[in-house]
Design a protein around this motif. Structure first.
Motif, short mmCIF file in Angstrom:
data_model
loop_
_atom_site.label_atom_id
_atom_site.label_comp_id
_atom_site.label_asym_id
_atom_site.label_seq_id
_atom_site.Cartn_x
_atom_site.Cartn_y
_atom_site.Cartn_z
N MET A 115 -0.37 8.69 6.82
CA MET A 115 0.54 7.60 7.17
C MET A 115 1.07 6.86 5.95
O MET A 115 2.11 6.19 6.03
CB MET A 115 -0.19 6.59 8.07
CG MET A 115 -0.59 7.09 9.42
SD MET A 115 -1.79 5.97 10.22
CE MET A 115 -1.00 4.37 9.97
N PHE A 116 0.38 6.95 4.82
CA PHE A 116 0.78 6.18 3.65
C PHE A 116 1.39 7.06 2.56
O PHE A 116 1.61 6.59 1.44
CB PHE A 116 -0.45 5.44 3.09
CG PHE A 116 -0.99 4.41 4.04
CD1 PHE A 116 -0.46 3.12 4.06
CD2 PHE A 116 -2.00 4.72 4.93
CE1 PHE A 116 -0.94 2.17 4.95
CE2 PHE A 116 -2.50 3.77 5.82
CZ PHE A 116 -1.97 2.50 5.83
N LEU A 117 1.68 8.31 2.88
CA LEU A 117 2.29 9.23 1.92
C LEU A 117 3.78 9.39 2.17
O LEU A 117 4.22 9.51 3.32
CB LEU A 117 1.62 10.61 2.02
CG LEU A 117 0.19 10.76 1.50
CD1 LEU A 117 -0.31 12.16 1.82
CD2 LEU A 117 0.12 10.49 0.01
N HIS A 118 4.56 9.39 1.09
CA HIS A 118 5.99 9.69 1.16
C HIS A 118 6.34 10.50 -0.08
O HIS A 118 5.83 10.24 -1.17
CB HIS A 118 6.84 8.41 1.17
CG HIS A 118 6.60 7.53 2.36
ND1 HIS A 118 5.55 6.64 2.42
CD2 HIS A 118 7.28 7.41 3.53
CE1 HIS A 118 5.60 5.99 3.58
NE2 HIS A 118 6.63 6.44 4.27
N GLN A 119 7.23 11.48 0.09
CA GLN A 119 7.57 12.34 -1.04
C GLN A 119 8.95 12.05 -1.61
O GLN A 119 9.24 12.44 -2.74
CB GLN A 119 7.49 13.81 -0.62
CG GLN A 119 6.08 14.29 -0.34
CD GLN A 119 6.02 15.78 -0.10
OE1 GLN A 119 6.98 16.50 -0.32
NE2 GLN A 119 4.87 16.26 0.36
N GLN A 120 9.81 11.38 -0.87
CA GLN A 120 11.17 11.15 -1.31
C GLN A 120 11.49 9.66 -1.29
O GLN A 120 10.99 8.92 -0.45
CB GLN A 120 12.16 11.91 -0.43
CG GLN A 120 11.97 13.42 -0.43
CD GLN A 120 12.89 14.11 0.55
OE1 GLN A 120 13.54 13.46 1.39
NE2 GLN A 120 12.96 15.43 0.46
N VAL A 121 12.34 9.25 -2.21
CA VAL A 121 12.73 7.85 -2.30
C VAL A 121 13.42 7.40 -1.01
O VAL A 121 13.14 6.32 -0.48
CB VAL A 121 13.65 7.61 -3.51
CG1 VAL A 121 14.19 6.18 -3.50
CG2 VAL A 121 12.89 7.88 -4.82
N LEU A 147 0.82 -1.20 0.00
CA LEU A 147 0.00 0.00 0.00
C LEU A 147 0.86 1.26 0.00
O LEU A 147 0.58 2.22 -0.74
CB LEU A 147 -0.91 0.00 1.22
CG LEU A 147 -2.12 -0.94 1.18
CD1 LEU A 147 -2.83 -0.94 2.53
CD2 LEU A 147 -3.08 -0.54 0.08
N ASN A 148 1.89 1.27 0.83
CA ASN A 148 2.78 2.43 0.88
C ASN A 148 3.47 2.67 -0.46
O ASN A 148 3.54 3.80 -0.94
CB ASN A 148 3.82 2.24 1.99
CG ASN A 148 3.31 2.60 3.37
OD1 ASN A 148 3.29 3.76 3.75
ND2 ASN A 148 2.89 1.59 4.10
N PHE A 190 2.96 5.81 -3.10
CA PHE A 190 4.14 6.57 -3.50
C PHE A 190 4.25 6.66 -5.02
O PHE A 190 4.53 7.74 -5.57
CB PHE A 190 5.39 5.93 -2.91
CG PHE A 190 6.67 6.62 -3.30
CD1 PHE A 190 7.02 7.84 -2.73
CD2 PHE A 190 7.53 6.07 -4.25
CE1 PHE A 190 8.19 8.49 -3.09
CE2 PHE A 190 8.70 6.71 -4.60
CZ PHE A 190 9.04 7.92 -4.03
N VAL A 191 4.01 5.56 -5.69
CA VAL A 191 4.06 5.55 -7.16
C VAL A 191 2.97 6.48 -7.72
O VAL A 191 3.20 7.23 -8.67
CB VAL A 191 3.88 4.12 -7.70
CG1 VAL A 191 3.70 4.12 -9.21
CG2 VAL A 191 5.09 3.26 -7.32
N ALA A 192 1.78 6.43 -7.11
CA ALA A 192 0.69 7.29 -7.56
C ALA A 192 1.05 8.77 -7.39
O ALA A 192 0.76 9.60 -8.26
CB ALA A 192 -0.59 6.97 -6.80
N VAL A 193 1.68 9.10 -6.26
CA VAL A 193 2.10 10.48 -6.03
C VAL A 193 3.13 10.93 -7.06
O VAL A 193 3.04 12.02 -7.63
CB VAL A 193 2.66 10.63 -4.60
CG1 VAL A 193 3.35 11.98 -4.42
CG2 VAL A 193 1.54 10.49 -3.57
N MET A 194 4.12 10.08 -7.32
CA MET A 194 5.15 10.43 -8.29
C MET A 194 4.56 10.58 -9.69
O MET A 194 4.98 11.44 -10.47
CB MET A 194 6.24 9.34 -8.31
CG MET A 194 7.07 9.26 -7.04
SD MET A 194 8.06 10.75 -6.71
CE MET A 194 7.05 11.52 -5.42
N ALA A 195 3.57 9.77 -10.00
CA ALA A 195 2.97 9.80 -11.33
C ALA A 195 2.09 11.02 -11.54
O ALA A 195 1.79 11.39 -12.69
CB ALA A 195 2.16 8.53 -11.57
#
Length: 303
Positions: free
Chosen positions: A146-152, A95-96, A100-105
């Motif tokens: 909790m499931f959002l990240h902006q950096q690799v 899920l995480n 993350f992929v969705a945010v980057m896309a």
């Protein structure tokens, strides 16, 4: 973290990097359960329910123990023994990564998805601030952040920690209790961050939940009377890193740590005859406390 397989005759108290010993038949599988007869560590596959606790296959075959065939095997916290003790950990990790992929896309840090799901209470505008997000009643942000990240590097560190800490806890607590622990720790981190952090600064990440798993691991190791030095050293290093490194929401880390340790304590120390009641009460009281913190902070901002 995987261990190097050894022979079945290796010392039964051999410890892995995560502080839990490997099963005497499957050394690569960390476990928090021991045979009540010979005290050897046993994984879910090797556990055989007995009148008190669990026994290993060797003791049952030799006749030194009598298996209770009518009772399903249970973890130390009363959870059902699962064939795959990593399933929930894998799902959470997936899920995480998917988010993350969705945010980057969709634009990375400037993604509309981030703006709708991160943890924020106020937004800056000429002449002052206006209420947004959680302060406007969007409490779901406490969970979605909790499931959002902006950096690799951010997601890589959190997911590595989840993969290392999750499976032993999932095996020891059971799937349902592990899910409750993870979510409550993450919500606790979000709540304290919302209560103490600058409300016009977005906050996100699974770090609160990860620190909750660290706190829970320490509680579990103490309950099983295992060597706590590895997890305490790791926890100390992470806390130092939390307070010294810039742009880290230390409030989320501390909130997750406290909630994770408290929930785990209730789960592993509950009396056997009232285990379910104590577990439900622990989770309910924790959730009410989190809600109270968010409610009080919202009243402060609205007022």
């Amino acid at each position: 973290m995987d261990q190097v397989p050894g022979s079945p005759q290796e010392p039964r108290d051999a410890q892995g990097d995560n502080g839990l010993p490997g099963c005497f038949r499957h050394p690569d599988r960390p476990t928090g359960i021991r045979c009540t007869r010979c005290d050897k560590p046993i994984c879910p596959e090797c556990m055989i329910s007995a009148s008190v606790g669990f026994q290993c296959p060797d003791c049952v075959r030799s006749g030194s123990g009598r298996a209770a065939q009518t009772t399903a095997p249970r973890t130390i916290a009363g959870g059902t023994i699962a064939a795959d003790p990593r399933l929930i950990t894998k799902i959470l990790l997936g899920l995480n990564v998917a988010v993350f992929v969705a945010v980057m896309a969709t634009g990375g840090a400037l993604s509309p998805l981030v703006n709708r799901l991160d943890l924020v209470g106020l937004a800056a505008e000429p002449g002052g601030y206006h209420l947004v997000g959680v302060a406007e009643g969007e409490w779901y942000r406490l969970l979605t952040a909790m499931f959002l990240h902006q950096q690799v590097a951010h997601i890589a560190f959190n997911m590595l920690s989840l993969w290392w800490l999750g499976p032993p806890l999932e095996a020891a607590l059971g799937r349902a209790r592990f899910i409750a622990l993870y979510l409550l720790a993450g919500l606790g981190g979000s709540a304290l961050s919302y209560f103490l952090a600058a409300q016009n600064q977005p906050s996100l990440g699974a770090s609160g939940a990860i620190f909750g798993l660290l706190g829970a691991t320490a509680v579990l190791l103490r309950r099983l009377r295992y060597d706590m030095k590895p997890v305490l050293i790791l926890l100390g290093l992470n806390l130092v890193f939390t307070f010294l490194w810039p742009n880290i929401a230390w409030q989320a880390h501390v909130g997750g740590l406290v909630v994770g340790a408290a929930v785990a304590f209730g789960m592993v120390h509950a009396p056997r005859d009232r285990r379910a009641l104590v577990h439900v009460a622990t989770c309910a009281v924790t959730l009410l406390a989190i809600g109270a913190v968010v409610w009080v902070r919202t009243l402060q901002l609205v007022g």
